[in-house]
Design a protein around this motif. Structure first.
Motif, PDB file in Angstrom:
ATOM      1  N   PHE A 264       0.808  -1.211   0.000  1.00  0.00           N
ATOM      2  CA  PHE A 264       0.000   0.000   0.000  1.00  0.00           C
ATOM      3  C   PHE A 264       0.844   1.265   0.000  1.00  0.00           C
ATOM      4  O   PHE A 264       0.332   2.353  -0.222  1.00  0.00           O
ATOM      5  CB  PHE A 264      -1.001   0.002   1.159  1.00  0.00           C
ATOM      6  CG  PHE A 264      -0.405  -0.334   2.496  1.00  0.00           C
ATOM      7  CD1 PHE A 264      -0.665  -1.562   3.064  1.00  0.00           C
ATOM      8  CD2 PHE A 264       0.389   0.564   3.164  1.00  0.00           C
ATOM      9  CE1 PHE A 264      -0.119  -1.889   4.298  1.00  0.00           C
ATOM     10  CE2 PHE A 264       0.947   0.244   4.391  1.00  0.00           C
ATOM     11  CZ  PHE A 264       0.683  -0.980   4.959  1.00  0.00           C
ATOM     12  N   PHE A 317      -9.387  -8.014  -8.744  1.00  0.00           N
ATOM     13  CA  PHE A 317      -9.679  -7.088  -7.638  1.00  0.00           C
ATOM     14  C   PHE A 317      -8.611  -7.227  -6.546  1.00  0.00           C
ATOM     15  O   PHE A 317      -8.092  -6.238  -6.035  1.00  0.00           O
ATOM     16  CB  PHE A 317     -11.069  -7.407  -7.071  1.00  0.00           C
ATOM     17  CG  PHE A 317     -11.498  -6.497  -5.954  1.00  0.00           C
ATOM     18  CD1 PHE A 317     -12.265  -5.371  -6.204  1.00  0.00           C
ATOM     19  CD2 PHE A 317     -11.135  -6.769  -4.636  1.00  0.00           C
ATOM     20  CE1 PHE A 317     -12.657  -4.534  -5.170  1.00  0.00           C
ATOM     21  CE2 PHE A 317     -11.520  -5.937  -3.597  1.00  0.00           C
ATOM     22  CZ  PHE A 317     -12.289  -4.814  -3.874  1.00  0.00           C
ATOM     23  N   ARG A 321      -6.579  -3.998  -5.824  1.00  0.00           N
ATOM     24  CA  ARG A 321      -7.008  -3.269  -4.635  1.00  0.00           C
ATOM     25  C   ARG A 321      -6.223  -3.601  -3.390  1.00  0.00           C
ATOM     26  O   ARG A 321      -6.079  -2.776  -2.495  1.00  0.00           O
ATOM     27  CB  ARG A 321      -8.492  -3.517  -4.383  1.00  0.00           C
ATOM     28  CG  ARG A 321      -9.377  -3.011  -5.480  1.00  0.00           C
ATOM     29  CD  ARG A 321      -9.131  -1.543  -5.716  1.00  0.00           C
ATOM     30  NE  ARG A 321      -9.961  -1.048  -6.807  1.00  0.00           N
ATOM     31  CZ  ARG A 321      -9.884   0.198  -7.264  1.00  0.00           C
ATOM     32  NH1 ARG A 321      -9.021   1.038  -6.734  1.00  0.00           N
ATOM     33  NH2 ARG A 321     -10.653   0.593  -8.256  1.00  0.00           N
ATOM     34  N   LEU A 322      -5.768  -4.836  -3.277  1.00  0.00           N
ATOM     35  CA  LEU A 322      -5.032  -5.186  -2.070  1.00  0.00           C
ATOM     36  C   LEU A 322      -3.530  -5.077  -2.277  1.00  0.00           C
ATOM     37  O   LEU A 322      -2.801  -4.589  -1.432  1.00  0.00           O
ATOM     38  CB  LEU A 322      -5.399  -6.601  -1.617  1.00  0.00           C
ATOM     39  CG  LEU A 322      -6.818  -6.749  -1.082  1.00  0.00           C
ATOM     40  CD1 LEU A 322      -7.119  -8.193  -0.750  1.00  0.00           C
ATOM     41  CD2 LEU A 322      -6.983  -5.890   0.146  1.00  0.00           C
ATOM     42  N   PHE A 324      -2.135  -3.455  -4.838  1.00  0.00           N
ATOM     43  CA  PHE A 324      -1.858  -2.267  -5.629  1.00  0.00           C
ATOM     44  C   PHE A 324      -1.089  -2.587  -6.910  1.00  0.00           C
ATOM     45  O   PHE A 324      -0.153  -1.897  -7.296  1.00  0.00           O
ATOM     46  CB  PHE A 324      -1.123  -1.222  -4.781  1.00  0.00           C
ATOM     47  CG  PHE A 324      -1.999  -0.629  -3.718  1.00  0.00           C
ATOM     48  CD1 PHE A 324      -2.743   0.518  -3.968  1.00  0.00           C
ATOM     49  CD2 PHE A 324      -2.124  -1.234  -2.486  1.00  0.00           C
ATOM     50  CE1 PHE A 324      -3.572   1.041  -2.998  1.00  0.00           C
ATOM     51  CE2 PHE A 324      -2.963  -0.717  -1.512  1.00  0.00           C
ATOM     52  CZ  PHE A 324      -3.688   0.423  -1.774  1.00  0.00           C
ATOM     53  N   ARG A 388      -6.780  -8.144   5.381  1.00  0.00           N
ATOM     54  CA  ARG A 388      -7.716  -7.599   4.383  1.00  0.00           C
ATOM     55  C   ARG A 388      -8.153  -8.708   3.422  1.00  0.00           C
ATOM     56  O   ARG A 388      -9.308  -8.823   3.068  1.00  0.00           O
ATOM     57  CB  ARG A 388      -7.068  -6.499   3.548  1.00  0.00           C
ATOM     58  CG  ARG A 388      -6.791  -5.148   4.187  1.00  0.00           C
ATOM     59  CD  ARG A 388      -8.021  -4.457   4.672  1.00  0.00           C
ATOM     60  NE  ARG A 388      -8.285  -4.888   6.035  1.00  0.00           N
ATOM     61  CZ  ARG A 388      -7.521  -4.542   7.056  1.00  0.00           C
ATOM     62  NH1 ARG A 388      -6.496  -3.739   6.899  1.00  0.00           N
ATOM     63  NH2 ARG A 388      -7.785  -4.989   8.269  1.00  0.00           N
TER      64      ARG A 388
END
Lengths: 534, 276
Positions: A264, A317, A321-322, A324, A388
């Motif tokens: 992230f 996804f 999203r996790l 990046f 996550r």
């Protein structure tokens, strides 16, 4: 698993007999770009977590291997396509019966204490040192029937049967060459030299302030004339991830690799004009991540359930999203950078509706609250991103009527529950080491169902798959092996043996003035004798 | 009546009570206003507050932050209330026995209490939750176990002063049982400090639960404010709303509980309330 990092290798160069010099090629490349290597300067890098010791074999965890690969060298390194490149071995050849490997060694190589490097050091390192200390090395080197040194610069290994991935085992992270005169006849783990490691590498150990930094300096007697270019390498140990990101941002360190920087944090480095982000350099290790299902738990033994789960997961996804965007969506049980990956393999597309239909057909009826059945999920305790991911899986499983209850543990608890088969689902990732025989087979063959972590703990069995992996292991030619592994891949995908999610890669973020950091499939585990600061 | 009068004279306390009522209302109506699980992905990740129909924005998986706060209110209040009740039950019984019985019994109970008081309570809670695996029950138990010692001390002190009063001696002379004397005679007179303490305990329980969740030691299946801050911390430069709104929720709730506690203390203390 994730922390252990031996390495990987290739067959293609075998066919070539001897390979061209990788180092010369990089120099030529550098010159072609008009950049002449410059001597001098200190390369500062992050290193996370702090290694326990700096001797490979004695400790094979990732941070040890990253730092010690500058002090110790193997016979070979590997290109990003996993072709062998000369390091301490100048050239190598394979006999026609595919049993004898002959390595010619570089001349004029000395250890940091000034003693010459010879064939005896090689034989000692392979047959005694790593054989005794590292299970992975032992599993391959036990195939060596005889190891001889016809002259001080030649080593011949004779195998009991042909073993094609043999050449992949000679990187500094798997079989670093140790000084025989300092280690022979001692307790390897408690040898006093472990505190002041002595190898043949371009950098020698200077000091280590625990919790602070590790300092290496240029070895003046290095066997390549005029190299290394750097005067020093300093590894800084910074325990907090936000402080690491800050050190990178403010230029206190010139590079970071492996898991120094959390995914992230990667986006914020992408905008920095003075930094470069590379994700290559993990081809020798090729970690693949999957949802590990325990086939003994009902109804996970049902192939339709596994297929439905696979279709419910939106891999894209997860990657975007996790992680990046750091990594690659999995398409097979074999990572795409591993040898014998079948480019034709494909997983069923993300389709929640189809997944529900499949479960309906299989007879798993939803109750009044929309739940077909309940499962537990053991969250991988490696930090936030894994939590996550577990939450994402719970939400996704719910869409196909599976209620997932998350369970948290610590690292030790995770390993002991997985090795006791006491879980329904979890997340796992393993290094594949470049060849399916070295890194993929262990997860799927029935002969490796053990109460030991990183074996076939899921309990998947398919005699056809066993046969295919055996054919791949014993196949004498690359073509034979290719057919065998293609069969294994299509069988595993048809069975959806585990739910493969992502090929992981780790960003190497560095200042643009540091050159040649990532040139091999071993990435930041290369010896760095050609790295320079422009 | 005079209590109500005294309490409402403290404006801070009234404000606290209003905030608390709103939080309780939010908790009670969470599943009506947000009729889905707060874990469900509702849309695009990292939506700014007000965008894509997310009042307070969405998190890294596209979950609704507002829904998380509403459902989290229920969890926070539930854990705060239940662990306080458990802590009170332990603290009041031990304090009453120690204060009333005196002597060896008093010594024994107070030494045990001191042992608990010398261990930093947050560290003890972390250890307990880690040992018993994070779940609703283990978190409530851990918070209760670290929060009873102050109750014991307060209750014991009250009992020590009250047990020699004439009405207690009268009850003893009349032959009432010890249990009846403790429960019916002394306890009602010791209630005011306990009530004040309880309101502050709820506040610290909410904080403790948030801190545990922030560290990843919350029940992984329950949405809570601390968890939301913890999960938003790493992306705070990218999505400030993920941490800020649950932080505000904790801040307001704890502040409200403290204001109410202060108000109760004033209202229940006859001398203080008259001076105002």
């Amino acid at each position: 698993m994730p922390i252990s990092g031996d390495h990987a290798l290739s067959r293609r160069a075998l066919l070539a007999g001897t390979a061209a010099s990788g180092v010369l090629m990089t120099l030529a490349e550098a010159r072609a770009q008009g950049i002449t290597p410059k001597s001098g300067g200190t390369l500062t890098s992050l290193l996370t977590p702090e290694p326990a010791i700096l001797v490979p074999g004695v400790n094979n965890q990732a941070p040890t291997l990253i730092a010690s690969s500058k002090i110790f060298q193997g016979l070979l390194d590997y290109s990003m396509a996993l072709e062998p490149r000369p390091v301490l071995a100048k050239s190598w050849s394979l006999s026609d019966d595919k049993l004898s490997y002959t390595f010619k060694l570089q001349e004029g190589v000395t250890f940091h204490d000034g003693k010459p490097f010879t064939a005896d050091d090689v034989i000692f390192s392979i047959m005694k040192f790593h054989f005794d200390l590292a299970p992975r090395a032992r599993s391959v080197f036990q195939k060596i029937k005889q190891a001889t040194a016809p002259d001080p610069l030649t080593v011949v290994f004779t195998l009991d049967s042909p073993f094609e991935p043999f050449l992949l085992m000679f990187h500094a992270t798997a079989a670093a060459i140790m000084p025989k005169h300092l280690y022979e006849g001692t307790d390897f783990r408690n040898n006093p030299n472990n505190q002041k490691p002595i190898g043949t590498g371009p950098f020698q150990f200077v000091e280590w302030q625990r919790g602070g930094f590790i300092r290496l300096k240029k070895y003046d007697g290095y066997w390549k004339k005029g190299q290394p270019y750097l005067d020093e390498i300093v590894y800084r140990i910074v325990p907090d991830s936000q402080s690491r990101a800050l050190a990178m941002e403010t230029g206190q360190v010139l590079m970071s690799g492996a898991s120094d920087i959390e995914p992230f944090d990667v986006p914020r480095f992408q905008q920095k004009p003075n930094l470069e982000i590379e994700t290559k350099g993990w081809e020798c290790f090729a970690p693949l991540m999957w949802i590990e299902l325990n086939h003994r738990v009902k109804p996970l033994g049902d192939v339709k359930v596994r297929k439905a789960i696979s279709m419910a997961i939106d891999r894209d996804f997860i990657l975007r999203r996790l992680w990046f965007g750091v990594g690659k969506v999995a398409t097979s049980p074999i990572a795409s950078t591993t040898l014998f990956y079948d480019p034709a393999s494909k997983l069923a597309a993300h389709d929640v509706r189809a997944a529900n239909i499949l479960l309906d057909e299989a007879g798993y009826k939803a109750d009044s609250s929309g739940v077909r059945f309940k499962l537990r999920h053991l969250t991988l305790p490696y930090g936030e991103i894994w939590a996550r991911l577990a939450e994402y899986l719970r939400a996704t499983f719910k869409q196909i009527g599976i209620e997932l209850t998350l369970e948290s543990t610590d690292t030790g608890g995770w390993a002991s529950r997985v090795s006791a088969w006491d879980y329904d689902t979890t997340i796992n990732f393993l290094y594949q080491f470049g060849d399916p025989t070295l890194g993929v087979e262990r997860t799927y063959v029935s002969t490796n169902i053990q109460k030991v972590v990183f074996t076939n703990t899921g309990g998947y069995t398919n005699p056809e798959v066993d046969k295919a992996f055996a054919a791949g292991r014993n196949g004498a030619t690359a073509a034979e092996r290719k057919t065998a592994f293609a069969t294994a891949q299509s069988l595993l995908i048809a069975d959806m043996a585990q739910i493969w999610i992502q090929e992981m890669s780790f960003p190497t973020i560095h200042d643009k003035k540091a050159r040649n950091l990532i040139q091999f499939g071993s990435g930041i585990h290369a010896c760095y004798d050609d790295v320079f600061l422009a | 009546m005079s209590f109500l009068h005294a309490f409402t004279r403290n404006r801070g306390a009234v404000l606290g009570l209003i905030i608390l009522a709103l939080v309780a209302l939010m908790a009670a109506t969470a599943s009506v206003v947000f009729p889905f699980s707060p874990w469900d992905m509702q849309g695009a990740p990292f939506a700014h507050p007000g965008e894509e129909g997310f009042l307070l924005g969405s998190d890294s998986l596209g979950r609704d932050v507002a829904a998380g706060i509403a459902h989290g209110a229920y969890v926070s209040l539930l854990i705060g209330a239940v662990s306080t009740l458990v802590g009170l039950a332990i603290g009041v019984s031990l304090g009453a026995i120690a204060g009333y019985a005196g002597g060896l019994m008093d010594d024994a109970i107070m030494r045990v209490t001191e042992i608990f008081q010398t261990v930093p309570s947050f560290i003890l809670a972390v250890v307990l939750v880690a040992i018993f695996r994070p779940s609703l029950a283990s978190i409530v138990a851990a918070i209760a176990i670290v929060s009873w010692p102050p109750v014991t001390r307060v209750v014991r002190a009250e009992f020590l002063t009250l047990r020699n009063r004439e009405f207690v001696q009268a009850a003893e002379v009349l032959g009432r049982s010890r249990f009846a004397i403790i429960v019916h005679e002394i306890l009602p007179n010791a209630l005011s400090p306990i009530i004040v303490l309880a309101s502050l305990m709820v506040a610290s329980a909410v904080l403790l639960e948030s801190a545990l969740s922030f560290l990843g030691l919350g029940d992984p299946n329950l949405m809570s404010w601390g968890f939301m801050i913890g999960s938003g911390r790493s992306v705070i430069r990218l999505a400030w709303w993920m941490s800020v709104f649950p932080g505000l929720a904790i801040f307001l709730t704890v502040l409200a509980l403290n204001l109410v506690g202060d108000g109760l203390a004033d209202a229940l203390n006859p001398r203080l309330s008259r001076r105002r």
